[in-house]
Each structure stands twice: as C-alpha cells, then as structure tokens.
Design an enzyme around this catalytic site. Structure first.
Site, PDB file in Angstrom:
ATOM      1  CG  ASP A   2      53.741  13.018  35.110  1.00  0.00           C
ATOM      2  OD1 ASP A   2      54.493  13.565  34.572  1.00  0.00           O
ATOM      3  OD2 ASP A   2      52.278  13.175  35.064  1.00  0.00           O
ATOM      4  CD  GLU A  30      55.070  20.236  28.117  1.00  0.00           C
ATOM      5  OE1 GLU A  30      54.341  19.748  28.726  1.00  0.00           O
ATOM      6  OE2 GLU A  30      55.113  21.117  27.345  1.00  0.00           O
ATOM      7  CG  ASN A  44      55.052  18.315  32.116  1.00  0.00           C
ATOM      8  OD1 ASN A  44      54.931  19.543  31.946  1.00  0.00           O
ATOM      9  ND2 ASN A  44      54.908  17.696  30.905  1.00  0.00           N
ATOM     10  CG  ASP A  50      48.771  20.771  31.310  1.00  0.00           C
ATOM     11  OD1 ASP A  50      50.004  20.610  31.878  1.00  0.00           O
ATOM     12  OD2 ASP A  50      48.331  20.477  30.248  1.00  0.00           O
ATOM     13  CG  HIS A  51      51.676  17.069  33.853  1.00  0.00           C
ATOM     14  ND1 HIS A  51      51.977  15.670  33.680  1.00  0.00           N
ATOM     15  CD2 HIS A  51      51.672  17.684  32.458  1.00  0.00           C
ATOM     16  CE1 HIS A  51      52.144  15.621  32.346  1.00  0.00           C
ATOM     17  NE2 HIS A  51      51.932  16.603  31.639  1.00  0.00           N
ATOM     18  CG  ASN A  73      53.351  12.274  26.927  1.00  0.00           C
ATOM     19  OD1 ASN A  73      52.231  12.648  27.607  1.00  0.00           O
ATOM     20  ND2 ASN A  73      54.436  13.145  26.637  1.00  0.00           N
ATOM     21  CG  ASP A  86      55.025  13.546  30.666  1.00  0.00           C
ATOM     22  OD1 ASP A  86      54.322  12.724  30.336  1.00  0.00           O
ATOM     23  OD2 ASP A  86      54.742  14.963  30.060  1.00  0.00           O
TER      24      ASP A  86
END
Length: 257
Positions: free
Chosen positions: A218, A34, A7, A247-248, A149, A147
DNA sequence: ATGCCTGGTAAAACCAGA
C-alpha cells in the site's frame, strides 16, 4: 492534513474496526479499497455519524473504492480509470479535497501469473501510468494512493527469494511501478524511511502478523508540488492485530498546510 | 506445489484475495 489509505477487506464486515480506527486516529482524508459491497450497501450513515462525507464506487462481492473526508465534501473528478470502457471492476475513484487531487486505487492482484489475470494487471498498470502522466502534466498537487499490489523492492518483502514468480513481485510489475515513479512521483513512506523494514499487509495464513511475515504493497505517490509539504508518514500496524481486522493495516502521510 | 485463513455469495468439488 493527514491522508490515509486502508484496504478494509469488506467495509461492512470490518465496520467496527473501521469506525474504531477513524475515532482513534481522525485522519482528514481516507481512501478505502476492497469494499466488497454493492453501491447501495455502503454504510453511509455510520460513516457520516463518524464525521465523514464520502463518495464511493461499489461492486457486488469484490473490489469497490471510496474516499472519505472529515468535515468536508470530496468533489468527485472521476470514478473509473480511463483507457478501457469494457473494464467493469470498481478499482479507481478520484476527488479534490482542500485543493489536493486524491486518486484512490485498487490495482489488480494478478495471480496466478502468467495468465489472463496477470495480463489484466499489466494492462491496468499501463492505464494507470497513462493517467498519472496526465496528472503530472497538469501541474497540480496530487496524491495517488491505495493498494498497488506491488512490492517495489526486495526490502519490501519478508522473504524475497520466495516471491520472485508471484504477480506482486514479478519483474514486469516492479518495472511498471518504477516507470510510474520515474514520471516524477515520490514514494512518501520511502522518502521519510529509506532503510526501514516497513510492511502494510500480513497474510491471514500461518500467523504471518505475529511472525512479521509481511509485505509493503500500500503506497503513497506524491506529485512534486507536495514534496516539501510531506512532514510525517507511518503504518497503523497495531490495527492489524485487532479482532476481525483486515489483512492490511492503514497507512498514512501528513502534509503541512 | 499446495494449503494454511477470511469474506461474500449462495448452497459448492464455490470464488477471490496476496
């Protein structure tokens, strides 16, 4: 064959990080989520110069997914998740590479929960479960990655007691993930590392990365045909510490030929 | 309970992320 998911949180804003990671680790297949870029703003030239052919489904401002293959052309199978013609979000793309079907997904975040965004997440999850059932029945080698989530268990959250009401950890979402896995899929990371604390995301807030306050969201789900071919897996967690990083962190698996 | 940070878009008392 090494397959990675990442991501990127903005494919153009993170392009130097993405290119450096591709050059240092040379995965064979990369699933990106993303992109945060419309279809025409995908950095195709830079990706090609790095040695990758790509297919992507962009969207202005948010979402967007891509599949990259090193020295190979991903053969696109679909670029939407079936089950809702009204869904405008670019969150799914699927291709065949070297005989393996690769589904790249960006499951909705769903916060705040409860609410319409959480309802959308649960509906999207149901559609994914239905589509995955078809892939399972097709009896072909499949990797469903991206991802999700979702933190599947308490082991996957740095402080589970604080996440009980969050859309990433609510019982409905964990239950949906379990329903999906119970079709016969293998969680690649957990198969090789059943007990380890492994995270793939660290918040930008509060020095989360330095405190290792992370989440494992993930995932790689493998169809039974690939079970015996899974030889390695990991998280390139150092990438999260790079300047201007997502941030991943990238996550990867290695399949024997 | 909220903001803490970050990118995108547009010009914000913005939105979305997780």
């Amino acid at each position: 064959m090494r397959i990675a998911t990442y991501n990127v949180n903005g494919v153009n804003g993170r392009l130097p990080v993405l290119l450096r990671w591709l050059e240092e680790t040379t995965p064979d297949v990369v699933c990106l989520q993303e992109l945060k870029a419309p279809q025409e703003k995908f950095p195709e030239k830079a990706i090609q110069d790095a040695g990758y052919h790509a297919i992507w489904h962009g969207q202005k401002s948010w979402n967007g997914v891509a599949i990259l293959a090193r020295n190979a052309q991903p053969e696109e199978v679909r670029r939407t998740l079936p089950g809702d013609d009204e869904d405008e979000h670019s969150r799914y793309i699927e291709a065949t590479i070297n005989g393996i079907r690769v589904g790249c997904l960006y499951l909705p975040n769903g916060n705040p929960a409860p609410g319409p965004k959480f309802d959308y997440k649960l509906r999207w999850f149901e559609r994914l479960i239905a589509h995955a059932a078809g892939l399972m029945k097709a009896d072909i080698p499949v990797v469903l990655t991206g991802d999700y989530n979702v933190m599947p268990t308490e082991k996957d959250v740095y402080k589970p007691e604080r996440w009980g009401d969050d859309a990433l950890f609510r019982p409905e979402v964990r239950s949906a993930f379990k329903t999906l896995v119970d079709q016969g899929w293998t969680d690649g990371i957990r198969k090789l590392y059943p007990e380890e604390t492994i995270y793939t995301f660290w918040d930008y807030f509060r020095n989360a990365y330095d405190r290792n306050a992370g989440l494992r969201i993930d995932h790689f789900l493998l169809s039974p045909q690939l079970d015996s071919r899974l030889v390695a897996a990991g998280v390139d967690r150092n990438v999260r510490g790079w300047e201007k990083s997502s941030d991943h962190a990238p996550v990867w698996i290695e399949l024997a030929d």
